[in-house]
Design a protein around this motif. Structure first.
Motif, PDB file in Angstrom:
ATOM      1  N   SER A 109       0.858  -1.184   0.000  1.00 34.45           N
ATOM      2  CA  SER A 109       0.000   0.000   0.000  1.00 34.45           C
ATOM      3  C   SER A 109       0.891   1.229   0.000  1.00 34.45           C
ATOM      4  CB  SER A 109      -0.937   0.012   1.209  1.00 34.45           C
ATOM      5  OG  SER A 109      -0.209   0.115   2.411  1.00 34.45           O
ATOM      6  N   ILE A 110       0.449   2.241  -0.729  1.00 30.58           N
ATOM      7  CA  ILE A 110       1.232   3.464  -0.905  1.00 30.58           C
ATOM      8  C   ILE A 110       0.343   4.654  -0.589  1.00 30.58           C
ATOM      9  CG2 ILE A 110       2.538   4.870  -2.558  1.00 30.58           C
ATOM     10  CD1 ILE A 110       2.841   2.219  -4.221  1.00 30.58           C
ATOM     11  N   THR A 111       0.846   5.596   0.183  1.00 30.34           N
ATOM     12  CA  THR A 111       0.129   6.845   0.431  1.00 30.34           C
ATOM     13  C   THR A 111       0.673   7.901  -0.521  1.00 30.34           C
ATOM     14  OG1 THR A 111      -0.201   6.306   2.763  1.00 30.34           O
ATOM     15  CG2 THR A 111      -0.436   8.612   2.133  1.00 30.34           C
ATOM     16  N   ALA A 112      -0.229   8.546  -1.270  1.00 28.13           N
ATOM     17  CA  ALA A 112       0.199   9.511  -2.286  1.00 28.13           C
ATOM     18  C   ALA A 112      -0.708  10.731  -2.272  1.00 28.13           C
ATOM     19  CB  ALA A 112       0.185   8.857  -3.670  1.00 28.13           C
ATOM     20  N   ASP A 113      -0.185  11.860  -2.728  1.00 27.89           N
ATOM     21  CA  ASP A 113      -0.992  13.070  -2.855  1.00 27.89           C
ATOM     22  C   ASP A 113      -2.067  12.853  -3.913  1.00 27.89           C
ATOM     23  OD1 ASP A 113       0.502  14.459  -0.983  1.00 27.89           O
ATOM     24  OD2 ASP A 113       1.882  15.271  -2.478  1.00 27.89           O
ATOM     25  N   LEU A 114      -3.277  13.276  -3.613  1.00 27.40           N
ATOM     26  CA  LEU A 114      -4.381  13.104  -4.547  1.00 27.40           C
ATOM     27  C   LEU A 114      -4.115  13.797  -5.879  1.00 27.40           C
ATOM     28  CD1 LEU A 114      -7.252  12.193  -5.225  1.00 27.40           C
ATOM     29  CD2 LEU A 114      -8.106  14.238  -4.057  1.00 27.40           C
ATOM     30  N   SER A 115      -3.404  14.918  -5.839  1.00 30.97           N
ATOM     31  CA  SER A 115      -3.201  15.722  -7.050  1.00 30.97           C
ATOM     32  C   SER A 115      -2.434  14.992  -8.149  1.00 30.97           C
ATOM     33  CB  SER A 115      -2.478  17.022  -6.701  1.00 30.97           C
ATOM     34  OG  SER A 115      -1.219  16.747  -6.102  1.00 30.97           O
ATOM     35  N   ASP A 116      -1.521  14.113  -7.775  1.00 31.19           N
ATOM     36  CA  ASP A 116      -0.742  13.393  -8.795  1.00 31.19           C
ATOM     37  C   ASP A 116      -0.462  11.954  -8.364  1.00 31.19           C
ATOM     38  OD1 ASP A 116       1.032  13.836  -6.757  1.00 31.19           O
ATOM     39  OD2 ASP A 116       2.555  14.837  -7.976  1.00 31.19           O
ATOM     40  N   PHE A 117      -1.456  11.329  -7.757  1.00 34.31           N
ATOM     41  CA  PHE A 117      -1.302   9.973  -7.220  1.00 34.31           C
ATOM     42  C   PHE A 117      -0.877   8.972  -8.288  1.00 34.31           C
ATOM     43  CE2 PHE A 117      -5.477   9.907  -9.046  1.00 34.31           C
ATOM     44  CZ  PHE A 117      -5.658   8.600  -9.477  1.00 34.31           C
ATOM     45  N   TYR A 118      -1.323   9.190  -9.527  1.00 34.44           N
ATOM     46  CA  TYR A 118      -1.069   8.222 -10.603  1.00 34.44           C
ATOM     47  C   TYR A 118       0.417   8.071 -10.904  1.00 34.44           C
ATOM     48  CZ  TYR A 118      -0.822  12.558 -13.321  1.00 34.44           C
ATOM     49  OH  TYR A 118      -0.490  13.803 -13.782  1.00 34.44           O
ATOM     50  N   LYS A 119       1.231   9.025 -10.468  1.00 34.06           N
ATOM     51  CA  LYS A 119       2.667   8.922 -10.698  1.00 34.06           C
ATOM     52  C   LYS A 119       3.294   7.800  -9.870  1.00 34.06           C
ATOM     53  CE  LYS A 119       3.286  13.795 -11.953  1.00 34.06           C
ATOM     54  NZ  LYS A 119       3.938  15.089 -11.611  1.00 34.06           N
ATOM     55  N   SER A 120       2.566   7.304  -8.869  1.00 41.96           N
ATOM     56  CA  SER A 120       3.073   6.211  -8.028  1.00 41.96           C
ATOM     57  C   SER A 120       2.859   4.844  -8.663  1.00 41.96           C
ATOM     58  CB  SER A 120       2.401   6.252  -6.652  1.00 41.96           C
ATOM     59  OG  SER A 120       2.699   7.444  -5.965  1.00 41.96           O
ATOM     60  N   TYR A 121       2.070   4.765  -9.754  1.00 42.57           N
ATOM     61  CA  TYR A 121       1.830   3.492 -10.425  1.00 42.57           C
ATOM     62  C   TYR A 121       3.073   3.131 -11.242  1.00 42.57           C
ATOM     63  CZ  TYR A 121      -3.243   3.755  -9.491  1.00 42.57           C
ATOM     64  OH  TYR A 121      -4.485   3.809  -8.903  1.00 42.57           O
ATOM     65  N   ARG A 122       3.650   1.981 -10.949  1.00 41.10           N
ATOM     66  CA  ARG A 122       4.839   1.526 -11.681  1.00 41.10           C
ATOM     67  C   ARG A 122       4.408   0.458 -12.696  1.00 41.10           C
ATOM     68  NH1 ARG A 122       9.585   3.167  -9.958  1.00 41.10           N
ATOM     69  NH2 ARG A 122      10.629   1.383 -10.934  1.00 41.10           N
ATOM     70  N   LEU A 123       4.035   0.924 -13.861  1.00 39.54           N
ATOM     71  CA  LEU A 123       3.547   0.035 -14.913  1.00 39.54           C
ATOM     72  C   LEU A 123       4.599  -0.130 -15.996  1.00 39.54           C
ATOM     73  CD1 LEU A 123      -0.028   1.528 -15.338  1.00 39.54           C
ATOM     74  CD2 LEU A 123       0.548  -0.613 -14.199  1.00 39.54           C
ATOM     75  N   PRO A 124       4.770  -1.343 -16.511  1.00 35.73           N
ATOM     76  CA  PRO A 124       5.674  -1.531 -17.653  1.00 35.73           C
ATOM     77  C   PRO A 124       5.054  -0.924 -18.908  1.00 35.73           C
ATOM     78  CG  PRO A 124       4.473  -3.553 -17.227  1.00 35.73           C
ATOM     79  CD  PRO A 124       4.110  -2.604 -16.120  1.00 35.73           C
ATOM     80  N   MET A 125       5.869  -0.675 -19.916  1.00 35.62           N
ATOM     81  CA  MET A 125       5.371  -0.069 -21.140  1.00 35.62           C
ATOM     82  C   MET A 125       4.279  -0.910 -21.786  1.00 35.62           C
ATOM     83  SD  MET A 125       6.783   2.826 -21.488  1.00 35.62           S
ATOM     84  CE  MET A 125       6.230   3.179 -23.144  1.00 35.62           C
ATOM     85  N   SER A 126       4.319  -2.231 -21.582  1.00 37.90           N
ATOM     86  CA  SER A 126       3.330  -3.114 -22.198  1.00 37.90           C
ATOM     87  C   SER A 126       1.923  -2.860 -21.686  1.00 37.90           C
ATOM     88  CB  SER A 126       3.710  -4.574 -21.948  1.00 37.90           C
ATOM     89  OG  SER A 126       3.801  -4.830 -20.553  1.00 37.90           O
ATOM     90  N   SER A 127       1.802  -2.208 -20.521  1.00 37.32           N
ATOM     91  CA  SER A 127       0.477  -1.932 -19.952  1.00 37.32           C
ATOM     92  C   SER A 127      -0.070  -0.585 -20.376  1.00 37.32           C
ATOM     93  CB  SER A 127       0.555  -1.977 -18.415  1.00 37.32           C
ATOM     94  OG  SER A 127       0.937  -3.248 -17.968  1.00 37.32           O
ATOM     95  N   GLY A 128       0.718   0.170 -21.121  1.00 38.57           N
ATOM     96  CA  GLY A 128       0.309   1.529 -21.411  1.00 38.57           C
ATOM     97  C   GLY A 128       0.781   2.451 -20.299  1.00 38.57           C
ATOM     98  N   ARG A 129       0.366   3.713 -20.378  1.00 43.33           N
ATOM     99  CA  ARG A 129       0.830   4.692 -19.394  1.00 43.33           C
ATOM    100  C   ARG A 129      -0.342   5.511 -18.860  1.00 43.33           C
ATOM    101  NH1 ARG A 129       4.142   8.739 -21.860  1.00 43.33           N
ATOM    102  NH2 ARG A 129       3.145   8.271 -23.854  1.00 43.33           N
ATOM    103  N   ILE A 130      -0.248   5.874 -17.579  1.00 43.36           N
ATOM    104  CA  ILE A 130      -1.162   6.851 -17.003  1.00 43.36           C
ATOM    105  C   ILE A 130      -0.407   8.169 -17.025  1.00 43.36           C
ATOM    106  CG2 ILE A 130      -2.594   7.462 -15.031  1.00 43.36           C
ATOM    107  CD1 ILE A 130      -2.400   4.502 -14.175  1.00 43.36           C
ATOM    108  N   VAL A 131      -0.927   9.131 -17.767  1.00 45.42           N
ATOM    109  CA  VAL A 131      -0.165  10.343 -18.047  1.00 45.42           C
ATOM    110  C   VAL A 131      -0.908  11.586 -17.565  1.00 45.42           C
ATOM    111  CG1 VAL A 131       0.956   9.275 -20.038  1.00 45.42           C
ATOM    112  CG2 VAL A 131      -1.163  10.564 -20.366  1.00 45.42           C
TER     113      VAL A 131
END
Length: 472
Positions: free
Chosen positions: A155-177
């Motif tokens: 579990s990760i605590t992240a700022d709501l404003s840019d929480f998606y930057k905490s997702y560590r996805l490989p390129m094969s999954s696409g990107r959250i930008v």
């Protein structure tokens, strides 16, 4: 210049010198304007001034409502219990809301039943929202009987404003930008994030429609590098606000969040499947618990390569922050046993260690650590993801003749779209300098052709994926 006195300060002044005012009505007016702090001020002042008045029950019910709306559930419960002892109907409704947030759905239903009974007895109107609230209690209770058994590995605590930057996805999954990557500049100010495919040729985001409801839109990058005009995804998918889209590599499975009537909280996570032949979406399904809760749950993303999933939630009530849960993706859904498992704790995810059992998930955590989120895309003829982290960059990569031919057809369709788009552009240019009915008719026909082209591109792209998927 003299400062203007607020309604709350005037009422407080009157109360302090013993001048009676209709505090309940004034507090109600402030609550209806969502000015809860001001309402709390005048209600507390009045209760201190006259702690044993015949308005004690009503005032405590209003104070409990304010405290509930500001997130002070303990303080709200105390005030509402006092109001309940005085027989105030509204106290039962908000005690039902608190029980709902505690996952005590039976108690919540009992409180709403009592609320309805008392309102009917005194012939007072029932709040219009009450029916929807009771429906959510029933739905949540059903979900509690089929909580999916998943292992939350981090579990990760992240700022709501840019929480998606905490997702560590490989390129094969696409990107959250960030919204800055949305091709339509007018859309960037409304979106909180966007999903972009691994190949960088497909993007989805949410923005308000003509009546202000957030809807998901999508766009495809064409072979000349330009983007086609954004189109509404799935005719809106569901009522209410929709946001936080994530498309699986197959181009057919969409995860998104929605806060409409099918939700049990604010935002719930849903999944919708797109028909490869027609491009239309089937009715979305609520993922249920533990993914969803009486709070906001959103932005579910799947890493097929490593079998890891991510989603965000505000169920832990962290000011300005959210919790991101990382979980091991199940090959097949298995539900908890309500008779053997502590389903409420598992549904709430009280402790992530309770979800893991005796299995060691260090290999998955290591896989996450090794993901290079800044990986640079290599130059290629094209980039076409076919699932399981595999991306084709040329016709030689295809394992089947059917897949290779489908890709050729798709590429040719892209070229046709480009040509038809150029034709329309030229027609509009000619019309601007020399308008005529003939040119107007040609433009309308050209626009219809482009619309047909776009639908065909979507279907052909899915054809390529399905043809090659059979060999994986």
């Amino acid at each position: 210049m003299k400062a203007r006195l607020s309604l709350a300060s005037v009422i407080l002044s009157l109360s302090s010198i013993g001048i009676s005012a209709d505090i309940a009505s004034d507090a109600r007016a402030l609550i209806d304007c969502a000015d809860y702090d001001a309402a709390i001020g005048i209600l507390q002042a009045e209760l201190e001034r006259a702690p044993k008045s015949n308005q004690t029950g009503v005032l405590n019910a209003l104070l409990g409502e304010c405290k509930f709306e500001t997130g002070d559930y303990s303080g709200a419960r105390h005030c509402l219990e006092i109001a309940k002892s005085k027989g105030v109907a509204d106290a039962y409704r908000f005690l039902g809301k608190i029980a709902y947030l505690d996952y005590d759905f039976d108690l919540a239903s009992e409180n709403y039943a009592k609320y309805r009974q008392l309102k009917t007895k005194v012939k007072k109107p029932i709040a219009p929202e009450a029916e929807e609230e009771e429906k959510r209690i029933s739905t949540a209770n059903d979900f509690l009987n089929r909580v999916e058994k998943i292992a939350v590995i981090d579990s990760i605590t992240a700022d709501l404003s840019d929480f998606y930057k905490s997702y560590r996805l490989p390129m094969s999954s696409g990107r959250i930008v960030s919204p800055d990557e949305i091709p339509n500049p007018d859309s960037r100010q409304f979106a909180s994030m966007a999903y972009m495919s691994e190949a960088g040729d497909f993007i989805m985001w949410a923005e308000p429609d003509s009546i202000g409801n957030h809807r998901i839109y999508e766009s495809m990058r064409l072979t000349d590098g330009s983007w086609h005009e954004p189109v509404l995804t799935g005719e809106g998918l569901l009522e209410g606000f929709s946001d936080f889209p994530f498309m699986m590599p197959d181009g057919l499975t969409l995860y998104f969040a929605n806060d409409g009537p099918e939700s049990i909280g604010g935002y719930d996570i849903f999944v919708a499947s797109r028909d490869a032949a027609t491009g239309e979406y089937l009715q979305p399904s609520n993922l249920g618990m533990p993914y969803n809760s009486p709070y906001d749950d959103f932005m579910l993303a799947i890493d097929e390569t490593n079998g890891i999933g991510w989603w965000a939630t505000d169920r832990n009530r962290l000011d300005g922050k959210v919790t991101i849960y990382v979980f091991a993706v199940n090959d097949f859904r298995t539900n908890c046993n309500p008779d053997e498992d502590d389903v409420i704790k598992l549904a709430r995810i009280d402790r992530i260690s309770d979800t893991q059992g005796d299995k060691d998930y260090s290999d998955l955590l290591a896989a996450i650590a090794e993901i290079d989120t800044d990986a640079h895309e290599k130059k290629a003829d094209f980039r076409f993801p076919v699932g399981k982290g595999i991306v084709y960059t040329s016709l030689d990569d295809f394992k089947t003749e059917a897949g290779r031919e489908a890709m050729k057809t798709y590429t040719e369709a892209c070229r046709k779209y480009d040509a038809d788009k150029s034709t329309l552009k030229e027609l509009r240019k000619r019309y601007a300098s020399s308008p005529s009915k003939t040119l107007a008719a040609e433009i309308r026909q050209s626009e219809k052709t482009l619309e047909t082209d776009l639908g065909r591109l979507t279907r052909l792209r899915s054809d390529v994926f399905r043809a090659e998927k059979k060999k994986q």
